[in-house]
Structure formats: structure tokens, C-alpha cells
Design a protein around this motif. Sequence first.
Motif, PDB file in Angstrom:
ATOM      1  N   MET A   1       1.133   3.190  -4.445  1.00  0.00           N
ATOM      2  CA  MET A   1       2.132   3.588  -4.651  1.00  0.00           C
ATOM      3  C   MET A   1       2.321   4.541  -5.196  1.00  0.00           C
ATOM      4  SD  MET A   1       5.333   0.675  -5.193  1.00  0.00           S
ATOM      5  CE  MET A   1       4.890  -0.355  -3.950  1.00  0.00           C
ATOM      6  N   SER A   2       3.108   5.580  -4.788  1.00  0.00           N
ATOM      7  CA  SER A   2       4.059   6.783  -5.368  1.00  0.00           C
ATOM      8  C   SER A   2       5.260   6.470  -6.903  1.00  0.00           C
ATOM      9  CB  SER A   2       4.134   8.024  -4.351  1.00  0.00           C
ATOM     10  OG  SER A   2       5.617   8.000  -4.066  1.00  0.00           O
ATOM     11  N   LYS A   3       4.503   6.965  -7.784  1.00  0.00           N
ATOM     12  CA  LYS A   3       5.951   7.062  -8.829  1.00  0.00           C
ATOM     13  C   LYS A   3       6.747   7.557  -8.130  1.00  0.00           C
ATOM     14  CE  LYS A   3       3.328   9.192 -12.528  1.00  0.00           C
ATOM     15  NZ  LYS A   3       3.506  10.522 -13.903  1.00  0.00           N
ATOM     16  N   ARG A   4       7.922   7.859  -7.558  1.00  0.00           N
ATOM     17  CA  ARG A   4       9.081   7.757  -6.527  1.00  0.00           C
ATOM     18  C   ARG A   4       8.987   6.394  -5.484  1.00  0.00           C
ATOM     19  NH1 ARG A   4      12.463  11.719  -5.222  1.00  0.00           N
ATOM     20  NH2 ARG A   4      10.672  13.916  -5.687  1.00  0.00           N
ATOM     21  N   ALA A   9      10.478   0.035  -4.802  1.00  0.00           N
ATOM     22  CA  ALA A   9      10.104  -1.060  -4.399  1.00  0.00           C
ATOM     23  C   ALA A   9      10.975  -2.497  -4.615  1.00  0.00           C
ATOM     24  CB  ALA A   9       8.451  -0.946  -4.980  1.00  0.00           C
ATOM     25  N   ARG A  10      11.165  -3.538  -3.764  1.00  0.00           N
ATOM     26  CA  ARG A  10      11.658  -5.320  -3.950  1.00  0.00           C
ATOM     27  C   ARG A  10      11.334  -5.416  -5.335  1.00  0.00           C
ATOM     28  NH1 ARG A  10      13.792  -7.264   0.582  1.00  0.00           N
ATOM     29  NH2 ARG A  10      13.709  -9.100  -0.077  1.00  0.00           N
ATOM     30  N   ASN A  11      11.662  -6.032  -6.030  1.00  0.00           N
ATOM     31  CA  ASN A  11      11.623  -6.772  -6.832  1.00  0.00           C
ATOM     32  C   ASN A  11      11.037  -7.924  -6.638  1.00  0.00           C
ATOM     33  OD1 ASN A  11      12.012  -4.851  -8.739  1.00  0.00           O
ATOM     34  ND2 ASN A  11      14.441  -5.327  -9.150  1.00  0.00           N
TER      35      ASN A  11
END
Length: 292
Positions: A1-4, A9-11
Motif C-alpha cells: 500500500m502506497s503512502k497516499r 484506507a478504511r479504518n
Amino acid sequence: MSKRNKLTARNFPSAQEEAHKPAPAGSAFEEPSAYRLAFSDTDFLLREELRPVRMQLELLKPELLQQEQGIKSTIVIFGSARVPDAETAARAVAAAGTDPVALKRAQMQQQMSRYYEEARRFATIVTQVSRERDNPIYVVTGGGPGIMEAGNRGAHEAGGKSIGLNIVLPHEQAPNRYITPELCFRFHYFALRKMHFLMRSVALACFPGGFGTLDELFETLTLVQTGKCRRRPILLFGRDFWSRLINFELLVETGMISPGDEQLFHFVETAEEAWALLESEYDMNPGHAGIE
């Protein structure tokens, strides 16, 4: 997963992800109903006490799907499921032979078939003319045969989308084949179905029909008369039919409705006459952003 992506992202896992997770390994018993997630437990959702939840779902599903399709304005076509198209009516007359009862019934159906053709042409006009608008107008029907089929058929033949709001009945009403598949809905509750007929409607075209058509027509008239919904054109196709069926003058004469209430609707005979009336009410110019 990229930093962006980490920022967005879903919590929490989605309900869909949770619903499709397999049951824990090593369980000592069959998964009981109590253990199932409530929203994936059909038996639980169908309990008598869950009726308010089911009603909310039946309100939300068509609403959200129509929003996703960008549908904001509709014209509703009501009318009998028993009115045949011209070709079917002609075949019925030929098949009746010399049986006087069957022949009379078939000939009456042949006379009424002109309303099928008018509904079909009206839906074609609505679809062809309004498709150039920034906010197109979509035909919506009850999704069944007869006049309902004619409305969906006219829109389909014009290359446009149309909506069908079907209802579960003891003798199942199958959706007609001209409804746009992703806009073919099925209802359990009559009340919510009728609500969806009016939520986006800018006009109502009512063709000859029986109890169901009268129910839909009079609910609309009542909502407009009492100010519970905004006034909109209500077009009754076939002055002779409606005048013989309902004595509107008697309602005024006896004080059952107020003078002027009979002006809540208009009699029309043809698709072109109906469209001309709508053009006098709304700005139907191509590219216009919306109906005021």
C-alpha cells in the motif's frame, strides 16, 4: 500500500467483507442462526418485528440505485395491465370466430388497444425530446404488461432508458421485457412503490385502467389537492372514458371537492397533445439544466 493510500484506507472492515468471511475453523457445532451476522441473516430480517427495517430498505434501494444512474426527473405512466397492443387485439378478434360473447369482448379490447399505441408514442416522444437535456426525463411505469409495457416499450424503441416498479402479487406480475434491466425494481409494499412513483415525477400520464390505476391516480390527486406534494401536470388520456367513469361535475356540485379542484388534471387524446401541454408547463429546450 502506497503512502497516499494509507491516508484514505478504511479504518474498519466493510460489512460486505465481514459477511463473506468463512466461519471460524474448528467449530464444534453447525452455525446457529443466533451466531450469524444480523444483516446477512435472512430469517432474522423477515421476522414480523423487522417490518420497519424492511420498509426502510425498500425505500433506500431504489432511491440509491436511481441516484447512481443520475435519474432526477421522471414522467409516470399509469394504466391497465389488460390493454393489448394492436396486433394482439386483432388476433383475438380473429380467434373469437362467431362466438358473440367472445367476439364482443375481443372487439372492445381492440378499441382499447389505441391507448396502448398512444402510451407507446408518448413514451417515445418523452425519451427522444428530453434526451438532449442536461437533465433527461425518464419514463417510469409499474413494470407489468398492457399500458405499462407500452410506456417502457416506447422509451426502449427510442433508444432510451426507462424504469419499472414491479410489485409482488398473488398471481405474479412478470416484468415486461422493455424495462432497462438495472432500473427494474421489485416491491413488497404498495405504499413505498407509490411513493417512488412520485418522488421524481414532473408529470403523470394516466391511461384507462381499473382499481390499481384509480388507486394511483386518486392518491396523486389527493396529495396535490392537500398540498402534500407540489402541483404537477396530471394528464388523463381519453375524455370519454374518464368522464363516463367518474362524474367530476357531481363532486363539485355536491361540495365533495372545491370548485377549481377539477382543474388539477387535464384531458388529452393524443401523445402530441400531451407533450404540447407539458411544453406549455416546463422549459423542455435541449441543454436546459433542469425543470423549474
